[in-house]
Design a protein around this motif. Structure first.
Motif, PDB file in Angstrom:
ATOM      1  N   LEU A 170       3.101   6.429  10.977  1.00 22.99           N
ATOM      2  CA  LEU A 170       2.841   7.853  11.088  1.00 22.99           C
ATOM      3  C   LEU A 170       3.405   8.491  12.380  1.00 22.99           C
ATOM      4  O   LEU A 170       3.830   9.301  12.582  1.00 22.99           O
ATOM      5  CB  LEU A 170       1.402   7.962  11.172  1.00 22.99           C
ATOM      6  N   ARG A 171       3.105   7.626  13.449  1.00 30.74           N
ATOM      7  CA  ARG A 171       3.489   8.271  14.873  1.00 30.74           C
ATOM      8  C   ARG A 171       5.000   8.295  14.860  1.00 30.74           C
ATOM      9  O   ARG A 171       5.591   9.205  15.545  1.00 30.74           O
ATOM     10  CB  ARG A 171       2.760   7.110  15.981  1.00 30.74           C
ATOM     11  N   ARG A 172       5.502   7.346  14.450  1.00 29.50           N
ATOM     12  CA  ARG A 172       7.152   7.222  14.271  1.00 29.50           C
ATOM     13  C   ARG A 172       7.599   8.509  13.636  1.00 29.50           C
ATOM     14  O   ARG A 172       8.428   9.144  14.049  1.00 29.50           O
ATOM     15  CB  ARG A 172       7.485   5.838  13.897  1.00 29.50           C
ATOM     16  N   LYS A 173       7.073   8.721  12.550  1.00 26.91           N
ATOM     17  CA  LYS A 173       7.488  10.007  11.665  1.00 26.91           C
ATOM     18  C   LYS A 173       7.139  11.355  12.114  1.00 26.91           C
ATOM     19  O   LYS A 173       7.829  12.066  11.873  1.00 26.91           O
ATOM     20  CB  LYS A 173       6.864   9.766  10.297  1.00 26.91           C
ATOM     21  N   LEU A 174       6.026  11.166  12.920  1.00 23.72           N
ATOM     22  CA  LEU A 174       5.822  12.418  13.663  1.00 23.72           C
ATOM     23  C   LEU A 174       6.249  12.705  14.898  1.00 23.72           C
ATOM     24  O   LEU A 174       5.864  13.433  15.777  1.00 23.72           O
ATOM     25  CB  LEU A 174       4.002  12.578  13.790  1.00 23.72           C
ATOM     26  N   GLY A 175       7.201  11.876  15.364  1.00 21.49           N
ATOM     27  CA  GLY A 175       7.799  11.839  16.715  1.00 21.49           C
ATOM     28  C   GLY A 175       6.902  11.498  17.800  1.00 21.49           C
ATOM     29  O   GLY A 175       7.060  12.081  18.891  1.00 21.49           O
ATOM     30  N   LEU A 194       0.935  -1.302   0.034  1.00 25.04           N
ATOM     31  CA  LEU A 194       0.063   0.027   0.038  1.00 25.04           C
ATOM     32  C   LEU A 194       0.795   1.235  -0.121  1.00 25.04           C
ATOM     33  O   LEU A 194       0.561   2.202  -0.716  1.00 25.04           O
ATOM     34  CB  LEU A 194      -0.914  -0.096   1.167  1.00 25.04           C
ATOM     35  N   ASP A 195       2.107   1.307   0.685  1.00 28.91           N
ATOM     36  CA  ASP A 195       2.779   2.292   0.839  1.00 28.91           C
ATOM     37  C   ASP A 195       3.696   2.588  -0.487  1.00 28.91           C
ATOM     38  O   ASP A 195       4.082   3.702  -0.696  1.00 28.91           O
ATOM     39  CB  ASP A 195       3.618   2.241   2.082  1.00 28.91           C
ATOM     40  N   THR A 196       3.674   1.647  -1.088  1.00 27.77           N
ATOM     41  CA  THR A 196       4.438   1.757  -2.401  1.00 27.77           C
ATOM     42  C   THR A 196       3.696   2.299  -3.688  1.00 27.77           C
ATOM     43  O   THR A 196       4.153   3.036  -4.428  1.00 27.77           O
ATOM     44  CB  THR A 196       4.901   0.365  -2.890  1.00 27.77           C
ATOM     45  N   ARG A 244      -0.231   1.385   9.915  1.00 27.54           N
ATOM     46  CA  ARG A 244       0.125   2.630   9.242  1.00 27.54           C
ATOM     47  C   ARG A 244       0.138   3.491  10.245  1.00 27.54           C
ATOM     48  O   ARG A 244       0.954   4.536  10.373  1.00 27.54           O
ATOM     49  CB  ARG A 244      -0.827   2.985   8.101  1.00 27.54           C
ATOM     50  N   ILE A 245      -0.755   3.615  11.080  1.00 26.48           N
ATOM     51  CA  ILE A 245      -0.806   4.472  12.184  1.00 26.48           C
ATOM     52  C   ILE A 245       0.593   4.557  13.076  1.00 26.48           C
ATOM     53  O   ILE A 245       1.109   5.622  13.425  1.00 26.48           O
ATOM     54  CB  ILE A 245      -2.028   4.068  13.370  1.00 26.48           C
ATOM     55  N   THR A 293       4.503   8.727   2.703  1.00 29.14           N
ATOM     56  CA  THR A 293       4.338   8.101   1.610  1.00 29.14           C
ATOM     57  C   THR A 293       2.849   8.493   1.179  1.00 29.14           C
ATOM     58  O   THR A 293       2.106   9.191   2.067  1.00 29.14           O
ATOM     59  CB  THR A 293       4.266   6.549   1.729  1.00 29.14           C
ATOM     60  N   ASP A 294       2.336   8.220   0.107  1.00 21.27           N
ATOM     61  CA  ASP A 294       0.980   8.623  -0.261  1.00 21.27           C
ATOM     62  C   ASP A 294       0.105   7.907   0.771  1.00 21.27           C
ATOM     63  O   ASP A 294      -1.110   8.601   1.011  1.00 21.27           O
ATOM     64  CB  ASP A 294       0.602   8.136  -1.797  1.00 21.27           C
ATOM     65  N   ALA A 295       0.132   6.887   0.790  1.00 23.14           N
ATOM     66  CA  ALA A 295      -0.902   6.181   1.757  1.00 23.14           C
ATOM     67  C   ALA A 295      -0.771   6.469   3.056  1.00 23.14           C
ATOM     68  O   ALA A 295      -2.019   6.810   3.722  1.00 23.14           O
ATOM     69  CB  ALA A 295      -0.372   4.421   1.843  1.00 23.14           C
ATOM     70  N   GLU A 296       0.295   7.031   3.571  1.00 21.13           N
ATOM     71  CA  GLU A 296       0.376   7.650   5.061  1.00 21.13           C
ATOM     72  C   GLU A 296      -0.052   8.969   4.945  1.00 21.13           C
ATOM     73  O   GLU A 296      -1.012   9.433   6.093  1.00 21.13           O
ATOM     74  CB  GLU A 296       1.851   7.775   5.575  1.00 21.13           C
ATOM     75  N   PHE A 297       0.028   9.820   3.777  1.00 20.59           N
ATOM     76  CA  PHE A 297      -0.709  11.057   3.897  1.00 20.59           C
ATOM     77  C   PHE A 297      -2.151  10.957   3.781  1.00 20.59           C
ATOM     78  O   PHE A 297      -2.625  11.761   4.559  1.00 20.59           O
ATOM     79  CB  PHE A 297      -0.217  11.847   2.660  1.00 20.59           C
ATOM     80  N   ASP A 298      -2.611  10.032   3.099  1.00 22.92           N
ATOM     81  CA  ASP A 298      -4.204   9.959   2.979  1.00 22.92           C
ATOM     82  C   ASP A 298      -4.737   9.538   4.025  1.00 22.92           C
ATOM     83  O   ASP A 298      -5.907  10.395   4.448  1.00 22.92           O
ATOM     84  CB  ASP A 298      -4.522   8.981   1.776  1.00 22.92           C
TER      85      ASP A 298
END
Length: 232
Positions: A206-211, A94-96, A202-203, A160-165
């Motif tokens: 996202l949490r990891r990328k958002l610290g 999905l993230d690809t 994916r949550i 990624t697109d999937a994370e953004f959505d």
């Protein structure tokens, strides 16, 4: 008369390809079959279909790499097939850039249902209206729906697109709690079956990328038994 929707089936198992192709043709689709990644990319350039059904385990170039390269030239739907019974591969797909996935063995009527769900969605990225943005002051998070960019305290966050959505969907509805069923329905056009863990994973990413990995979470919060919501 409206022409039949076209499917590019990328599958190296000849018997499975024949079964799936015959079934989909019987349902009114036009189906073209190729058996490897380079031929799939060539087909996307020469005669783009309405949807690609793409196996992950392919000779020479796997489906993940095909999907990644395809997204530079092909804006349509991609549904991936995988025999890899691991959540991480589903999320990677999905993230690809894939829009949905199914695990093998392929159940024809489930495949048909997923294809119809994709075609009911007007455009890819429908979860993100083009001319809109969100500013969440409590966490200094800015999300631009037109540029599809995210910044946290003025620092860019690469998604990624999937994370953004997913983040955009939560932010647009903040502080409403969205169930996994609602999130899957909005993002992939399917209902949650109680087993699909792609939203949870994916949550977590996202949490990891958002610290925001450690509870109590500041940005994406969990309501046990109900779902997730984004801090307003």
């Amino acid at each position: 008369m409206e022409s039949a929707q076209s499917i590019l089936l990328v599958e190296d198992d000849e018997r499975l390809a024949e079964l799936v192709s015959s079934f989909l043709k019987g349902q009114g689709f036009r189906v073209r079959t190729v058996t490897n990644g380079p031929d799939a990319l060539a087909a996307l350039r020469s005669e783009p279909p309405d949807c690609v059904v793409l196996d992950i385990l392919l000779p020479g170039m796997d489906g993940i790499e095909v999907c990644r390269q395809a997204r530079a030239i092909y804006p349509g739907w991609i549904l991936m097939l995988t025999a890899l019974d691991e959540d991480i591969h589903e999320v990677v797909a999905l993230d690809t850039g894939a829009d949905d996935y199914l695990t093998k063995p392929v159940r024809p009527h489930v495949l048909l249902s997923r294809l119809r769900a994709l075609f009911r969605r007007a455009t890819r990225g429908a979860a993100a209206p083009s001319h809109d943005s969100r500013w969440l002051p409590s966490v200094k998070l800015r999300i631009d729906g037109l540029l599809r960019t995210v910044s946290l305290a003025d620092t860019p966050v690469h998604l990624t697109d999937a994370e953004f959505d997913l983040l955009w969907l939560l932010a647009r509805n903040a502080p409403e709690v969205l169930s996994r069923d609602a999130l899957l329905s909005a993002l992939r056009g399917i209902e949650h079956d109680g087993l699909d863990r792609s939203i949870d994973m994916r949550i977590s990413k996202l949490r990891r990328k958002l610290g925001d990995e450690q509870p109590p979470h500041r940005i994406i919060k969990t309501v046990r038994g109900r779902g997730y919501f984004c801090a307003p």
